[in-house]
Motif scaffolding. Structure first.
Motif, PDB file in Angstrom:
ATOM      1  N   GLY A 200      -2.537  -3.313  12.400  1.00  0.00           N
ATOM      2  CA  GLY A 200      -2.265  -2.396  11.307  1.00  0.00           C
ATOM      3  C   GLY A 200      -3.320  -2.521  10.236  1.00  0.00           C
ATOM      4  O   GLY A 200      -4.319  -3.233  10.403  1.00  0.00           O
ATOM      5  N   ALA A 201      -3.105  -1.821   9.116  1.00  0.00           N
ATOM      6  CA  ALA A 201      -4.087  -1.846   8.029  1.00  0.00           C
ATOM      7  C   ALA A 201      -3.411  -1.557   6.695  1.00  0.00           C
ATOM      8  O   ALA A 201      -2.500  -0.720   6.613  1.00  0.00           O
ATOM      9  CB  ALA A 201      -5.192  -0.832   8.288  1.00  0.00           C
ATOM     10  N   PHE A 202      -3.872  -2.255   5.641  1.00  0.00           N
ATOM     11  CA  PHE A 202      -3.403  -2.048   4.283  1.00  0.00           C
ATOM     12  C   PHE A 202      -4.441  -1.219   3.525  1.00  0.00           C
ATOM     13  O   PHE A 202      -5.644  -1.431   3.669  1.00  0.00           O
ATOM     14  CB  PHE A 202      -3.240  -3.387   3.553  1.00  0.00           C
ATOM     15  N   THR A 203      -3.958  -0.302   2.673  1.00  0.00           N
ATOM     16  CA  THR A 203      -4.835   0.460   1.783  1.00  0.00           C
ATOM     17  C   THR A 203      -4.170   0.589   0.420  1.00  0.00           C
ATOM     18  O   THR A 203      -2.949   0.486   0.297  1.00  0.00           O
ATOM     19  CB  THR A 203      -5.129   1.882   2.316  1.00  0.00           C
ATOM     20  N   HIS A 204      -4.998   0.817  -0.602  1.00  0.00           N
ATOM     21  CA  HIS A 204      -4.495   1.067  -1.954  1.00  0.00           C
ATOM     22  C   HIS A 204      -5.212   2.286  -2.496  1.00  0.00           C
ATOM     23  O   HIS A 204      -6.425   2.251  -2.738  1.00  0.00           O
ATOM     24  CB  HIS A 204      -4.750  -0.142  -2.860  1.00  0.00           C
ATOM     25  N   THR A 205      -4.486   3.384  -2.675  1.00  0.00           N
ATOM     26  CA  THR A 205      -5.036   4.627  -3.194  1.00  0.00           C
ATOM     27  C   THR A 205      -4.144   5.117  -4.328  1.00  0.00           C
ATOM     28  O   THR A 205      -3.244   4.411  -4.790  1.00  0.00           O
ATOM     29  CB  THR A 205      -5.105   5.698  -2.084  1.00  0.00           C
ATOM     30  N   ALA A 207      -1.891   7.141  -4.092  1.00  0.00           N
ATOM     31  CA  ALA A 207      -0.528   7.244  -3.566  1.00  0.00           C
ATOM     32  C   ALA A 207       0.192   5.909  -3.564  1.00  0.00           C
ATOM     33  O   ALA A 207       1.399   5.855  -3.311  1.00  0.00           O
ATOM     34  CB  ALA A 207      -0.557   7.829  -2.154  1.00  0.00           C
ATOM     35  N   GLY A 208      -0.518   4.826  -3.837  1.00  0.00           N
ATOM     36  CA  GLY A 208       0.092   3.507  -3.864  1.00  0.00           C
ATOM     37  C   GLY A 208      -0.434   2.621  -2.742  1.00  0.00           C
ATOM     38  O   GLY A 208      -1.423   2.941  -2.083  1.00  0.00           O
ATOM     39  N   ILE A 209       0.246   1.489  -2.552  1.00  0.00           N
ATOM     40  CA  ILE A 209      -0.143   0.544  -1.506  1.00  0.00           C
ATOM     41  C   ILE A 209       0.616   0.884  -0.229  1.00  0.00           C
ATOM     42  O   ILE A 209       1.839   1.044  -0.255  1.00  0.00           O
ATOM     43  CB  ILE A 209       0.171  -0.906  -1.934  1.00  0.00           C
ATOM     44  N   ARG A 210      -0.094   0.988   0.866  1.00  0.00           N
ATOM     45  CA  ARG A 210       0.532   1.362   2.123  1.00  0.00           C
ATOM     46  C   ARG A 210       0.052   0.452   3.248  1.00  0.00           C
ATOM     47  O   ARG A 210      -1.087  -0.015   3.244  1.00  0.00           O
ATOM     48  CB  ARG A 210       0.234   2.822   2.481  1.00  0.00           C
ATOM     49  N   TYR A 211       0.945   0.258   4.205  1.00  0.00           N
ATOM     50  CA  TYR A 211       0.596  -0.455   5.433  1.00  0.00           C
ATOM     51  C   TYR A 211       0.935   0.441   6.611  1.00  0.00           C
ATOM     52  O   TYR A 211       2.069   0.912   6.731  1.00  0.00           O
ATOM     53  CB  TYR A 211       1.362  -1.770   5.556  1.00  0.00           C
ATOM     54  N   ARG A 212      -0.038   0.671   7.457  1.00  0.00           N
ATOM     55  CA  ARG A 212       0.186   1.462   8.662  1.00  0.00           C
ATOM     56  C   ARG A 212       0.250   0.530   9.864  1.00  0.00           C
ATOM     57  O   ARG A 212      -0.690  -0.201  10.157  1.00  0.00           O
ATOM     58  CB  ARG A 212      -0.932   2.489   8.871  1.00  0.00           C
ATOM     59  N   SER A 216       3.582   1.089  16.023  1.00  0.00           N
ATOM     60  CA  SER A 216       4.662   2.082  15.922  1.00  0.00           C
ATOM     61  C   SER A 216       4.188   3.422  15.342  1.00  0.00           C
ATOM     62  O   SER A 216       4.889   4.413  15.440  1.00  0.00           O
ATOM     63  CB  SER A 216       5.785   1.530  15.040  1.00  0.00           C
ATOM     64  N   GLY A 217       3.001   3.411  14.707  1.00  0.00           N
ATOM     65  CA  GLY A 217       2.511   4.620  14.082  1.00  0.00           C
ATOM     66  C   GLY A 217       3.159   4.921  12.747  1.00  0.00           C
ATOM     67  O   GLY A 217       2.947   6.008  12.172  1.00  0.00           O
ATOM     68  N   GLN A 218       3.907   3.997  12.197  1.00  0.00           N
ATOM     69  CA  GLN A 218       4.602   4.223  10.909  1.00  0.00           C
ATOM     70  C   GLN A 218       3.949   3.423   9.787  1.00  0.00           C
ATOM     71  O   GLN A 218       3.275   2.457  10.037  1.00  0.00           O
ATOM     72  CB  GLN A 218       6.071   3.813  11.061  1.00  0.00           C
TER      73      GLN A 218
END
Length: 218
Positions: A200-205, A207-212, A216-218
Motif C-alpha cells: 500500500g501507500a500513504f499520501t498527504h494532500t 484531501a487529508g492523509i490517506r492509505y491505499r 483490497s483496492g480500498q
C-alpha cells in the motif's frame, strides 16, 4: 586543464560518498540491509552529475576569475557553496516530500561551513588534509541540513514502530510513502510473510492523509 579535471573528479567523489552515506543511513533507518541494486544506478548517476556540475561551476569559476589573489577566498567559498548545493540536490532525491529549493539553500549553508573549515586548515596542515577534512564536514553538514529542512516543513508525518522500541519517522506529502518489499518501498514490514512488492501507500494532500491498500483496492 588537468587541475580542473581533478577538481571535478574530487567533487564527484565527495558527492558519491555523501550519497552512499545517506542511502545507507536511510536503509538502516527503514530496516533494509545494505544497498539494493536498483539504488546503485541512480545513486551513482545522480552523484556523478551533481558532483561534476558543482565542480565545474565552482572550480571553473575559481580558475577563470582568480587573476587577483584578493578574490581567492571569495571564489573558493563560491566553489564549496555550489558543491554543497549540488550534493544536497542529489541527496534530496532519496528523501520523499523534501522541498528541493529549501534543500539547495541548506546545502549552500553546509558548503559555507565546510569552506570556513577548509580555509583555516589548509594554511596549518596543507592542501590534502584540508580537502579531506573539508569533504567530511561537507558531508556531515549536508546530512544535517537535509534533516533540518525536513523538520522545518513537516506538517504531517508517519511514525513506524519496530521491534525493540525503535522508530522511523517519514515525512508525508503528495509523494507516496510505499509499504512493501520493492526497491522503491520506504517501509519494509517485518510481519509481511508474503514479501509482496507493494502492500500500500500513504499520501498527504489537501484531501487529508490517506492509505491505499493495494491488496483490497480500498
Amino acid at each position: 586543464g588537468l587541475s580542473l579535471k581533478r577538481a571535478c573528479g574530487w567533487a564527484a567523489l565527495v558527492a558519491l560518498g555523501a550519497g552512499l552515506a545517506l542511502v545507507l543511513g536511510h536503509n538502516r533507518n527503514q530496516r533494509r540491509r545494505g544497498l539494493r541494486l536498483a539504488q546503485l544506478a541512480p545513486l551513482g548517476f545522480g552523484a556523478a552529475v551533481s558532483g561534476i556540475a558543482a565542480g565545474l561551476a565552482g572550480q571553473g569559476t575559481f580558475y577563470a576569475l582568480s587573476g587577483s589573489t584578493a578574490f581567492e577566498p571569495v571564489l573558493r567559498a563560491l566553489a564549496w557553496i555550489l558543491l554543497g548545493s549540488g550534493v544536497v540536490a542529489g541527496m534530496s532525491t532519496f528523501v520523499p516530500n523534501l522541498p528541493r529549493m529549501r534543500a539547495l539553500v541548506g546545502g549552500a549553508l553546509g558548503g559555507a561551513a565546510a569552506v570556513s573549515c577548509f580555509l583555516r586548515i589548509v594554511p596549518a596542515l596543507g592542501d590534502t588534509p584540508g580537502r579531506l577534512l573539508g569533504a567530511a564536514l561537507l558531508g556531515l553538514m549536508a546530512g544535517a541540513m537535509t534533516v533540518l529542512v525536513e523538520a522545518s516543513v513537516r506538517k504531517a508525518w508517519l511514525v513506524v514502530r519496530w521491534p525493540g522500541d525503535e522508530t522511523t519517522t517519514l515525512l508525508l506529502g503528495p509523494t507516496p510513502i510505499v509499504v512493501g518489499h520493492s526497491a522503491s518501498a520506504h517501509i519494509c514490514p517485518v510481519f509481511d510473510e508474503t514479501r509482496a512488492a507493494v502492500l500500500g501507500a500513504f499520501t498527504h494532500t489537501a484531501a487529508g492523509i490517506r492509505y491505499r491498500d493495494e491488496r483490497s483496492g480500498q
